[in-house]
Design an enzyme around this catalytic site. Structure first.
Site, short mmCIF file in Angstrom:
data_model
loop_
_atom_site.label_atom_id
_atom_site.label_comp_id
_atom_site.label_asym_id
_atom_site.label_seq_id
_atom_site.Cartn_x
_atom_site.Cartn_y
_atom_site.Cartn_z
N HIS A 388 -16.66 12.37 -3.92
CA HIS A 388 -17.77 12.55 -3.08
C HIS A 388 -18.81 13.71 -2.98
O HIS A 388 -19.76 13.52 -2.26
CB HIS A 388 -17.55 11.98 -1.52
CG HIS A 388 -17.18 10.47 -1.61
ND1 HIS A 388 -18.11 9.49 -1.35
CD2 HIS A 388 -15.94 9.83 -1.45
CE1 HIS A 388 -17.68 8.28 -1.16
NE2 HIS A 388 -16.30 8.34 -1.46
N LYS A 579 -29.96 11.90 8.89
CA LYS A 579 -28.75 12.49 8.23
C LYS A 579 -27.80 13.29 8.74
O LYS A 579 -28.60 14.04 9.83
CB LYS A 579 -28.83 12.59 6.82
CG LYS A 579 -29.90 13.75 6.68
CD LYS A 579 -30.44 14.01 4.98
CE LYS A 579 -31.29 13.01 4.42
NZ LYS A 579 -30.80 12.24 3.32
N ARG A 580 -26.53 13.74 8.41
CA ARG A 580 -25.83 14.70 9.09
C ARG A 580 -26.76 15.96 9.12
O ARG A 580 -27.32 16.32 7.86
CB ARG A 580 -24.52 14.94 8.34
CG ARG A 580 -23.57 13.82 8.88
CD ARG A 580 -23.29 14.02 10.50
NE ARG A 580 -22.65 15.19 10.62
CZ ARG A 580 -21.31 15.38 11.34
NH1 ARG A 580 -20.66 14.25 11.45
NH2 ARG A 580 -20.61 16.32 11.41
N LYS A 585 -28.74 19.63 2.85
CA LYS A 585 -29.60 18.65 3.16
C LYS A 585 -30.88 19.18 3.64
O LYS A 585 -31.87 18.52 3.65
CB LYS A 585 -29.18 17.60 4.21
CG LYS A 585 -27.87 16.79 3.73
CD LYS A 585 -27.37 15.85 4.80
CE LYS A 585 -26.08 15.12 4.45
NZ LYS A 585 -26.35 13.77 3.67
N THR A 687 -27.01 7.69 0.68
CA THR A 687 -27.06 6.25 0.60
C THR A 687 -28.33 5.68 1.89
O THR A 687 -28.87 4.88 1.73
CB THR A 687 -26.06 5.48 1.24
OG1 THR A 687 -25.44 5.96 2.21
CG2 THR A 687 -25.02 5.42 0.23
N LYS A 691 -31.36 2.83 2.06
CA LYS A 691 -31.80 1.88 2.77
C LYS A 691 -33.52 2.05 3.35
O LYS A 691 -33.85 0.97 3.43
CB LYS A 691 -31.06 2.56 4.29
CG LYS A 691 -29.49 2.36 4.10
CD LYS A 691 -28.97 3.09 5.41
CE LYS A 691 -27.47 3.35 5.01
NZ LYS A 691 -26.85 4.48 6.04
C1 LIG Z 1 -26.47 5.74 5.87
C2 LIG Z 1 -25.95 6.51 7.15
C3 LIG Z 1 -25.61 7.82 6.77
C4 LIG Z 1 -25.85 8.52 5.36
O1 LIG Z 1 -26.98 9.01 5.23
P1 LIG Z 1 -27.56 10.16 3.87
O2 LIG Z 1 -28.94 10.23 4.06
O3 LIG Z 1 -27.10 9.24 2.83
O4 LIG Z 1 -26.75 11.21 4.30
C5 LIG Z 1 -25.06 8.71 7.70
N1 LIG Z 1 -25.23 8.14 8.94
C6 LIG Z 1 -25.52 7.07 9.23
C7 LIG Z 1 -25.30 6.49 10.57
C8 LIG Z 1 -25.88 6.00 8.17
O5 LIG Z 1 -26.25 4.77 8.57
#
Ligand SMILES: *Cc1c(COP(=O)(O)O)cnc(C)c1O
Length: 844
Positions: A388, A579-580, A585, A687, A691
């Site tokens: 990952h 995101k985190r 990032k 991911t 979305k």
């Molecule tokens: C989808 C999701 C992530 C992943 O987000 P990235 O932008 O791909 O890092 C992290 N936290 C939550 C709550 C999510 O729904």
């Protein structure tokens, strides 16, 4: 699907009854339910009453929203319970090949709305709510998110479970039942504050404890508590008990109900027998708390490996309990061990469950008494590994001495694997000892360590990355030596997300618009969205899509106002980075973009600029000081802008606390601009990007992770791509100098000077000084300054398009139409065909 347009993210009340919808609510389900002690047809509310008053032993005066939620959830569980049993019976009867997904994290979020939707019980639920006068919105809010994960990796596991059940695969998730999930984040004076997430404080209506299926886990040490800390006594063998807690995973249509099995650690009843007989009855029982400590809490570090022994114990518990369980299941139906790889496929979600390699070898050697070659063949054919991350600090390495203390037999097996493996390396590359050292499972040094990624690659038949570029970088850079030697083991499986949660459930308005246009097959076949492409040129369709987005923005604004007292204007552009929080990032890059725009307005208050709202959300690992400082910076920028009369109403920055699945479900449908701005070559897949795409946001981003493939699907001309490519980032490493950008780019310089002049920290002078090192003197490892100018340029192109609503919506539709590839159904179908050799097993 209902024809009506619904703008809340609640099940739709369309007035039909379950019986009249038997085409979608399986009649056999309804029948079985009616056969029980309480009737189903027309009286699910009787069942609800029984749960409400009898389960909790309360009277009418004690009813509150939480109890109502539990009773509704239990009623839903009643509906699925026999289907759940039948699913397992079918798998047993058919002796189907099972897929076991081992993961330290499952970021599930809430289950109630999702289960009602996947069971297609919306109308039945609607009847109950009406007759019982239940406020549905409040009920949903009573369910805590099951936050047993940090971010993308854990959410991927959750999406995979949904897809495996929907594809009717005989699959099971294995994880840990942490008593405390990912911490709750609040903001105090701009700083992140962490609070424990006691998500199991109340009875969880979904879980089913199965103590009769507990697994004994043998260790070569024992535990006890000393001054509130877990102490380990080596060479005192002991046993832990892993108790399974099962959660239903409802496939769409409710035909298959799979299981997520989470393990809780406990002490056996005979725990420290020895001390009982020495008269230390109370002390020995008090020490049983030590066993339970092991599954107390999820480690909150995303993308960083912390060398803590408790984490190692957690990993071993997951592996030993899960393998013990699945081997028992195999043995109940098969007597030939050689059939094992034909009956079980085990997927390792990152290296966290890599102890599966020596554990399965131990079982085959010591319990099954197979020879080494047979055991090794079975192990490799059964296991597969998903990588990952490319970040070196995230690669797991565990001190050898912990193996010695906890599981010395496993260490012996690892040594033997390594000996044989390095022999084969030497045979293939004679005289190349440097290569042997790099590929060894053991890292030499002051503390010797086991390299878990090497062990996972060597001990399995498949290693996959999670997006095309990531798999390529794995092969050519990160584990190149392994690819040289074992090229056939490497493959790519681009991530996906489940459209049931991330479109159908979270965005009912857009879902209805799509279904009205192309029917509802997209719910189980997202490639159907391609049919929307020609509709991008249909003015009527565009106006419906625009209406859905506008509705989602208004709902989100209303939710913010009622729950947090924050006012945002839905007539501004909604722009998100959620995101985190991590340097790679690059939330800092986004902050710099905003400061550049802010400076432009300060310099030229008459400048024409569409009003915008910038949403940030994300948690920082509690020990990651710089990530926490980034949160502080965003909050301070937010406050300064709010108080600046020149920009107020034109720019607004908002940090939304406690990013989690249920917040993502609200924000993503409302977002128009999705920022995916990692340094190219560092985001394995992402991911969140997917979305946003399927919910009609346009992406401004770098050519990284799956964003590259997203742009391929919809056409690069429908994306706002900018910045260095992964190759350029790698090529520039040697000579890149952030100082050059500071000296030669006036806007970059002005933005940094504004931060360092304490413009955003007038009352806390100097607090942002560490950013000088990150961005300038320390070399700007993630190359923020290299990409800032092209980010701003891409942003200007984006604003220009936004000024033409038809052109904007057209592009948004082309993005939705191109998002079909990013369903986790597609990803799982690829795993099933190319890694697991698993087939659907329809429940009968
Ligand atoms: C989808 C999701 C992530 C992943 O987000 P990235 O932008 O791909 O890092 C992290 N936290 C939550 C709550 C999510 O729904």
């Amino acid at each position: 699907m209902s024809e009506s347009t619904v703008v809340s993210n609640l099940p739709q009340l369309d007035g039909e009854t379950a019986v009249s919808r038997s085409a979608v609510v399986p009649q056999e389900l309804v029948d079985r339910y009616a056969c029980g002690p309480v009737g189903f047809s027309g009286s699910a509310d009787a069942l609800y009453d029984r749960h409400l008053f009898h389960d909790n032993v309360v009277g009418e005066e004690s009813v509150n929203a939480r109890l109502q939620y539990e009773a509704v959830a239990r009623t839903v569980r009643d509906v699925l319970s026999q289907r759940w049993v039948r699913t397992e019976q079918t798998y047993q009867r058919e002796n189907a090949k099972r897929v076991y997904y081992l993961s330290m994290e499952f970021l599930m979020g809430r289950a109630l709305g999702n289960n009602i939707r996947n069971l297609q019980l919306d109308s039945v639920a609607g009847e109950v709510f009406k007759s019982k006068n239940i406020d549905w919105t409040n009920i949903l809010e009573e369910e805590p998110d099951a936050g047993l994960g940090n971010g993308g990796l854990g959410r991927l596991a959750a999406c995979f479970l949904d897809s495996m059940a929907t594809l009717q695969l005989p699959a099971m998730g294995y994880g840990l039942r942490y008593e405390y999930g990912i911490f709750k984040q609040s903001i105090d004076n701009g700083w992140q504050v962490e609070r424990p997430d006691n998500w199991l404080r109340y009875n969880d209506p979904w879980e089913v404890a199965r103590p009769d299926e507990a697994i004994e886990v043998k260790l070569n040490c024992s535990f006890h508590m000393e001054d509130g800390r877990l102490k380990v006594l080596s060479n005192e063998p002991s046993t832990l008990i892993a108790i399974p807690y099962d959660r239903p995973i409802v496939g769409y249509g409710g035909t298959t109900v799979n299981t997520l099995r989470l393990w809780a650690a406990a002490a056996p009843d005979y725990f420290d027998f020895h001390r009982f007989s020495k008269g230390e009855f109370i002390a020995a029982l008090a020490d049983s708390l030590a066993a339970e400590t092991i599954t107390r809490v999820l480690y909150p570090d995303d993308s960083t490996m912390r060398g803590e022994a408790l984490r190692f114990f957690q990993q071993y518990l997951l592996v030993a309990a899960s393998l013990g369980d699945l081997v028992r299941r195999f043995r109940a139906a098969n007597d030939d061990w050689h059939a094992f790889p034909d009956k079980a496929a085990i997927q390792l979600n990152d290296t966290h469950p890599t102890l599966s390699v020596p554990e399965l070898m131990r079982i085959l050697l010591d319990d099954a008494r197979l020879g080494w070659d047979e055991a090794w063949d079975i192990t490799q054919r059964t296991l597969a590994y998903t990588n990952h991350t490319l970040l070196p600090e995230a690669l797991e390495k565990w001190p050898l001495e912990w193996f010695e203390m906890l599981i010395p037999r496993h260490l012996e097996i690892i040594y033997e694997i390594n000996r044989r493996f390095l022999d084969s390396v030497r045979e293939r590359f004679p005289g190349d000892e440097a290569r042997v050292t790099r590929m060894s499972l053991v890292e030499e040094g002051s503390t010797r360590k086991i390299r878990m990624a090497n062990l996972a690659i060597v001990g399995s038949h498949s290693t996959n990355g999670v997006a095309a570029i990531h798999s390529e970088l794995l092969r050519t850079k990160t584990v190149r030596d392994f690819h040289d030697m074992l090229p056939e083991r490497f493959n790519n499986k681009t991530n996906g997300v489940t459209q049931r949660r991330w479109l159908l459930l979270c965005n009912p308005a857009l879902s209805a618009v799509i279904t009205d246009a192309i029917g509802d097959r997209w719910i189980t076949d997202l490639s159907e969205l391609r049919k929307l492409t020609p509709l991008a040129d249909d003015a009527e369709f565009r106006s419906r899509v625009r209406g859905a987005k506008r509705g989602a923005k208004a709902s989100f604004a209303a939710w913010l106002r009622t729950t947090q007292g924050v006012v945002v204007n839905p007539d501004t552009i909604f722009d998100s980075v959620v995101k985190r929080i991590h340097e790679y990032k690059r939330q800092l890059l986004d902050a710099l973009r905003i400061i550049v725009l802010y400076n432009r307005l300060r310099e030229n208050p008459d400048l024409e600029m569409q009003p915008r709202t910038f949403f940030f959300a994300g948690k920082a690992a509690p020990a990651y000081a710089l990530a926490k400082l980034i949160i502080k910076l965003v909050n301070n920028i937010s406050a300064v802008i709010d108080n600046d009369l020149v920009v107020r109403g034109r720019l607004k920055v908002l940090f939304l606390p406690d990013y989690r699945v249920s917040l993502a479900e609200r924000l993503i449908p409302a977002t128009e601009v999705s920022n995916q701005i990692s340094t190219a070559g560092y985001e394995a897949s992402g991911t969140g990007n997917m979305k946003f795409m399927m919910n009609g946001a346009l992406t401004i981003g770098t050519r990284d992770g799956a964003t590259i493939e997203m742009a391929e699907e919809s056409g690069e001309e429908n994306f706002f791509l900018f910045g260095l490519t992964a190759d350029q980032v790698a090529d520039n490493r040697g000579w890149y100098n952030p100082q050059w950008h500071y000296e030669n780019e006036p806007e970059t310089r002005a933005a940094l000077d504004l931060i360092f002049s304490d413009h955003f920290s007038a009352n806390e002078p100097g607090i942002f000084e560490p950013l000088r090192k990150t961005l300038l003197t320390g070399g700007d490892f993630y190359m923020h300054l290299a990409d800032l100018t092209s980010y701003i340029e891409a942003d200007q192109r984006l604003l220009k398009l936004y000024a033409d609503p038809d052109a904007w919506t057209r592009m948004a539709i082309l993005n939705i139409a191109g998002s079909g590839k990013f369903s986790s159904d597609r990803t799982i179908a690829e795993y099933a065909a190319e890694i697991w050799d698993a087939k659907p097993c329809p429940v009968r």
